[in-house]
Design a protein around this motif. Structure first.
Motif, mmCIF file in Angstrom:
data_model
loop_
_atom_site.group_PDB
_atom_site.id
_atom_site.type_symbol
_atom_site.label_atom_id
_atom_site.label_comp_id
_atom_site.label_asym_id
_atom_site.label_seq_id
_atom_site.Cartn_x
_atom_site.Cartn_y
_atom_site.Cartn_z
ATOM 1 N N ALA A 7 3.590 -1.177 3.509
ATOM 2 C CA ALA A 7 3.355 0.004 4.465
ATOM 3 C C ALA A 7 2.100 0.301 4.851
ATOM 4 O O ALA A 7 1.681 0.445 6.062
ATOM 5 C CB ALA A 7 4.121 1.269 3.886
ATOM 6 N N ASP A 8 0.867 -0.036 4.050
ATOM 7 C CA ASP A 8 -0.467 -0.108 4.213
ATOM 8 C C ASP A 8 -0.956 -1.564 3.896
ATOM 9 O O ASP A 8 -1.493 -1.786 2.828
ATOM 10 C CB ASP A 8 -1.045 0.964 3.224
ATOM 11 C CG ASP A 8 -2.625 1.067 3.732
ATOM 12 O OD1 ASP A 8 -2.984 0.513 4.540
ATOM 13 O OD2 ASP A 8 -3.274 1.895 3.101
ATOM 14 N N PRO A 9 -0.824 -2.497 4.713
ATOM 15 C CA PRO A 9 -1.363 -4.045 4.394
ATOM 16 C C PRO A 9 -2.727 -3.787 4.227
ATOM 17 O O PRO A 9 -3.110 -4.525 3.475
ATOM 18 C CB PRO A 9 -0.846 -4.551 5.708
ATOM 19 C CG PRO A 9 -0.655 -3.651 6.727
ATOM 20 C CD PRO A 9 -0.197 -2.255 6.187
ATOM 21 N N ASP A 10 -3.646 -3.233 4.967
ATOM 22 C CA ASP A 10 -5.134 -3.417 4.818
ATOM 23 C C ASP A 10 -5.321 -2.664 3.358
ATOM 24 O O ASP A 10 -6.454 -3.239 2.822
ATOM 25 C CB ASP A 10 -5.747 -2.552 5.938
ATOM 26 C CG ASP A 10 -5.574 -3.333 7.266
ATOM 27 O OD1 ASP A 10 -5.300 -4.511 7.396
ATOM 28 O OD2 ASP A 10 -5.854 -2.676 8.268
ATOM 29 N N GLY A 11 -4.711 -1.766 3.127
ATOM 30 C CA GLY A 11 -4.821 -0.984 1.822
ATOM 31 C C GLY A 11 -4.771 -1.660 0.538
ATOM 32 O O GLY A 11 -5.350 -1.889 -0.184
ATOM 33 N N ILE A 12 -3.799 -2.677 0.741
ATOM 34 C CA ILE A 12 -3.367 -3.455 -0.328
ATOM 35 C C ILE A 12 -4.292 -4.607 -0.607
ATOM 36 O O ILE A 12 -4.773 -4.802 -1.644
ATOM 37 C CB ILE A 12 -1.683 -3.953 -0.180
ATOM 38 C CG1 ILE A 12 -1.463 -4.809 -1.568
ATOM 39 C CG2 ILE A 12 -1.660 -4.801 1.034
ATOM 40 C CD1 ILE A 12 -1.369 -3.907 -3.030
ATOM 41 N N ALA A 13 -4.745 -5.215 0.564
ATOM 42 C CA ALA A 13 -5.958 -6.102 0.423
ATOM 43 C C ALA A 13 -7.044 -5.647 -0.038
ATOM 44 O O ALA A 13 -7.870 -6.220 -1.036
ATOM 45 C CB ALA A 13 -6.186 -6.860 1.755
ATOM 46 N N ARG A 14 -7.464 -4.342 0.347
ATOM 47 C CA ARG A 14 -8.556 -3.957 -0.151
ATOM 48 C C ARG A 14 -8.578 -3.435 -1.778
ATOM 49 O O ARG A 14 -9.669 -3.557 -2.373
ATOM 50 C CB ARG A 14 -9.055 -2.424 0.708
ATOM 51 C CG ARG A 14 -10.298 -1.628 0.505
ATOM 52 C CD ARG A 14 -10.698 -0.528 1.197
ATOM 53 N NE ARG A 14 -9.537 0.542 0.801
ATOM 54 C CZ ARG A 14 -8.409 0.748 1.784
ATOM 55 N NH1 ARG A 14 -8.309 0.127 2.747
ATOM 56 N NH2 ARG A 14 -7.590 1.730 1.374
ATOM 57 N N ARG A 15 -7.393 -2.990 -2.008
ATOM 58 C CA ARG A 15 -7.254 -2.486 -3.338
ATOM 59 C C ARG A 15 -7.180 -3.556 -4.256
ATOM 60 O O ARG A 15 -7.632 -3.654 -5.727
ATOM 61 C CB ARG A 15 -6.011 -1.612 -3.974
ATOM 62 C CG ARG A 15 -6.216 -0.097 -3.150
ATOM 63 C CD ARG A 15 -5.158 0.753 -3.623
ATOM 64 N NE ARG A 15 -3.909 0.342 -3.425
ATOM 65 C CZ ARG A 15 -3.239 0.869 -2.020
ATOM 66 N NH1 ARG A 15 -3.991 1.376 -1.140
ATOM 67 N NH2 ARG A 15 -2.086 0.508 -1.828
ATOM 68 N N ALA A 16 -6.582 -4.722 -4.075
ATOM 69 C CA ALA A 16 -6.719 -5.826 -4.792
ATOM 70 C C ALA A 16 -7.938 -6.395 -4.809
ATOM 71 O O ALA A 16 -8.531 -6.877 -5.941
ATOM 72 C CB ALA A 16 -5.677 -7.034 -4.188
ATOM 73 N N ALA A 17 -9.041 -6.534 -3.807
ATOM 74 C CA ALA A 17 -10.189 -7.023 -3.823
ATOM 75 C C ALA A 17 -11.215 -6.278 -4.695
ATOM 76 O O ALA A 17 -11.941 -6.844 -5.368
ATOM 77 C CB ALA A 17 -11.095 -7.051 -2.475
#
Length: 728
Positions: free
Chosen positions: A369-379
């Motif tokens: 639902a928050d694609p940018d958020g998942i990429a940021r949290r993984a990084a």
């Protein structure tokens, strides 16, 4: 004023009268006798020059040693002080020209020249020794009447210069030899590696300080004594003496080549494992045996610690939740489970291996639902390398994903990432529905009935989740078996190219094979447990002789027991055959005997006794090993349970073998018991009826119930040694 000066200059050299006789022979004989037979280098050179002056009738003789960058050194002169310093310096300069010119043909080895100094001109014959390594070590200057420089004097001067050069070279070689001996002795004394040497009788002739530290013996106490008697366990002495005799007779080093592992005695009677590099030498016809030893105690402790960490990591992977992904220190994917692909809609997750974790995030981030958020949290998680637990993320299809992140750190060094994920939608729905049930109970009885129905459905879902977990274990076991088989196969191929491997490479290959074999056996245990849980392990019943069965099991284990210094025996009485599955019964006794060997002390004893009491067989497997704490004996047949003293001692194991033994024996209509005295050994007793009922559905259900009754988490993931070991 001039005449007195001229007369004084004429006195720069003295005059001698030439004698009759075989001059050359006399001079050379004298030179050989005085110089070459004198180990004090050139102490006799002045006497040789005096003989040359006397016999040849020359005025003076001077021996020079040309030296690079410095005036030629005067080795000797006769008569002493006969040549003035200025004239001496000019003649020495001429000898340097010949040294700098390098090797010369024989015709240039003797030169006649005139030298002028302070108004005095003299005739000089310069004879040069044959060059050694491109250098002239000696030049001989004869001063006198040029008319006397016949071939005999020329040859004699050249020969004397060569004799002096030979002695100079000999003295230099002796000095170099002494220097090398001093250096060699210093290296032996300062070496951190233990160095010993002995003669053909096994008597010690060298014993450096590192050997003193390793053995606890002093050098002055052991030199001249028998090395095998003070430094080798008694069991190895006879073989070593045979090797000494064989090498002395044939020169064959046998197996005593390269690096070998051996046991060595200390002065206090204890043994230490060492890495030994033996070498055999023949010096002046005498046989010398030398050995270079390195203590492996610290290395073995470090290796055991590494093996323990590896077992724990393998256990975590084997028991992981359905979705798992592992990356290396460069963020490249090394492992991804099938359930991970199912969770995120990836048909072939195996194709992700070798790709970057960042590319996978880009591939699946549209599902969130928050694609940018998942990429940021993984990084952020990868950058900070701090554990993240139970982080929940919403998907566009309404599901809720719970995620864990763990940095993998080995010995303080970052080695990769572990990502765990699972679908918690059902659990969230259960919480919501349960709350609805409570609200409904407060509102009306009709709603309470609906909630109860929903709870029943949820319980069914939980049961399915438990089944999915068991299926996951089976899938992981199957998936691990193929790469493990490849690892073992390619290890064998690499070992076939051992000529191209270093000793350290071979040691690393041994570690790879040993750990892959341990994991392969653990997979086998898990697969068997899966089959037993599923009731898919039928028995092939045939008449089985207990005496032959126990004898074969003991025979199979004898070689491995002997390597550990353990004796194993069997006593089997007469009695009827049992109706059983030969392969499964052999598996039972192989496991129990292997356990008895593993937990026995070195030089211990294992005995198998089989007796028939008229109704059933009793087979006891007894050892005199470490024993089991009394309060833990009753738990040994539970899956993943290991005795606490075995874990403390660092003995490998999984806690699966004895649970398998228990089920297999019960499938034959029998049962198994254990008795033990801590520190004095254990006895595992198997009771088998002669004609058990066939293993039908009831027996399979009983086996499955036995395996499923108690399942504590495994503390160590892989078993080392024979397959199906179970005692901790």
């Amino acid at each position: 004023m001039g005449a007195p000066r001229a007369r004084a200059d004429s006195d720069l050299v003295t005059h001698s009268t030439r004698q009759d006789g075989p001059a050359a022979t006399a001079i050379l004989d004298f030179a050989v006798a005085k110089i070459l037979r004198d180990d004090t280098a050139l102490g006799a050179l002045p006497a040789v020059l005096a003989q040359l002056v006397t016999i040849s009738g020359i005025r003076a003789a001077v021996a020079f040693q040309p030296s690079a960058g410095q005036p030629a050194a005067v080795l000797a002169m006769d008569p002493r002080g006969a040549v003035a310093p200025a004239l001496l310096a000019k003649i020495g300069a001429l000898t340097l020209l010949q040294r700098d010119a390098g090797p010369a043909p024989d015709a240039a080895a003797v030169q006649v020249t005139t030298v002028e100094s302070d108004g005095l001109t003299v005739s000089a014959l310069l004879a040069y020794a044959a060059p050694v390594d491109g250098r002239c070590l000696c030049a001989l200057a004869l001063i006198g009447d040029a008319a006397r420089w016949d071939d005999e004097i020329r040859a004699t001067a050249h020969a004397v210069a060569t004799i002096v050069s030979t002695q100079l070279r000999h003295a230099s070689d002796l000095a170099m030899l002494a220097e090398r001996q001093t250096l060699s002795q210093a290296l032996v004394v300062a070496s951190p590696t233990a160095i010993i040497a002995m003669d053909a009788d096994g008597l010690l002739i060298e014993f450096n300080p590192a050997a003193e530290e390793l053995s606890g013996c002093r050098r002055d106490e052991v030199l001249g004594r028998s090395m095998p008697e003070i430094f080798m366990p008694e069991r190895d002495r006879a073989r070593f003496r045979e090797h000494i005799q064989t090498f002395a007779a044939t020169g064959n080093p046998e197996e005593f080549t390269g690096q070998v592992h051996a046991s060595r005695l200390r002065a206090d009677g204890t043994e230490r494992n060492v890495e030994l590099t033996p070498t055999q030498l023949i010096i002046d016809g005498k046989v010398i045996f030398a050995g270079f030893m390195r203590d492996l105690t610290d290395f073995e402790l470090a290796h055991a610690e590494l093996a323990d960490q590896t077992e724990r990591l393998n256990c975590m992977i084997a028991a992981a939740i359905p979705a798992i992904m592992i990356t290396d220190e460069k963020s490249h994917i090394t492992h991804v489970s099938r359930s991970f692909g199912a969770l995120f809609g990836i048909e072939d997750p195996g194709q992700l291996v070798g790709t970057s974790a960042a590319s996978l995030v880009l591939r699946i981030q549209h599902l969130f639902a928050d694609p940018d958020g998942i990429a940021r949290r993984a990084a952020e998680a990868h950058r900070d390398k701090q554990p993240v637990s139970k982080e929940q993320m919403k998907l566009t299809d309404g599901r809720t994903i719970e995620n864990d992140y763990w940095p993998v750190v080995v010995d303080g060094r970052f080695r990769g990432d572990l990502w765990l994920a699972w679908d918690t939608s059902e659990r969230a729905a259960m919480d919501l529905r349960h709350q609805q049930m409570l609200d409904a109970e407060l509102g009306a009885r009709r709603l309470a009935e609906q909630v109860q129905h929903r709870l029943a459905q949820q319980n069914e879902r939980l049961r399915r989740l438990d089944e999915a977990r068991n299926q996951f274990l089976a899938i992981v076991s199957h998936e691990l078996r193929t790469p493990l088989t490849s690892i073992l196969s390619f290890s064998e191929l690499i070992r076939g190219e051992a000529d191209g491997l270093t000793p350290e490479g071979i040691r690393f290959l041994d570690i790879i094979e040993r750990n892959a074999d341990r994991l392969h056996r653990l997979v086998g245990d898990l697969l068997m447990l899966d089959r037993l849980d599923a009731g898919a392990l039928p028995l092939d019943l045939t008449p089985v002789s207990i005496a032959e069965l126990t004898g074969e099991a003991v025979g199979s284990a004898a070689a491995g027991a002997a390597k550990q210094g353990i004796t194993i025996g069997v006593t089997a009485g007469a009695g009827p055959a049992v109706q059983g599955d030969l392969r499964r019964l052999m598996q039972v006794f192989d496991n129990l005997i292997a356990n008895a060997i593993k937990f026995s002390h070195r030089n211990g004893h294992v005995h198998v006794t089989a007796t028939f009491d008229g109704d059933r067989w009793r087979i006891d497997v007894a050892d005199d090993g470490i024993g089991i704490p009394p309060e833990e004996v009753g738990q040994l047949f539970t899956r993943f349970v290991r005795a606490s003293n075995a874990r403390t001692a660092g003995l490998p194991g999984t806690g699966l073998g004895l649970s398998i033994v228990k089920v297999l024996v019960e499938m034959h209509g029998g049962h198994v018991e254990a008795t033990s005295t801590l520190g004095h050994g254990s006895i595992f007793s198997v009771y088998l009826p002669t004609a058990p009922a066939p293993a039908g559905p009831a027996a399979k259900d009983q086996a499955a119930e036995s395996l499923s009754s108690e399942r504590p988490p495994s503390e160590e993931p892989a078993s080392e040694g024979p397959a199906y070991q179970g005692r901790a």
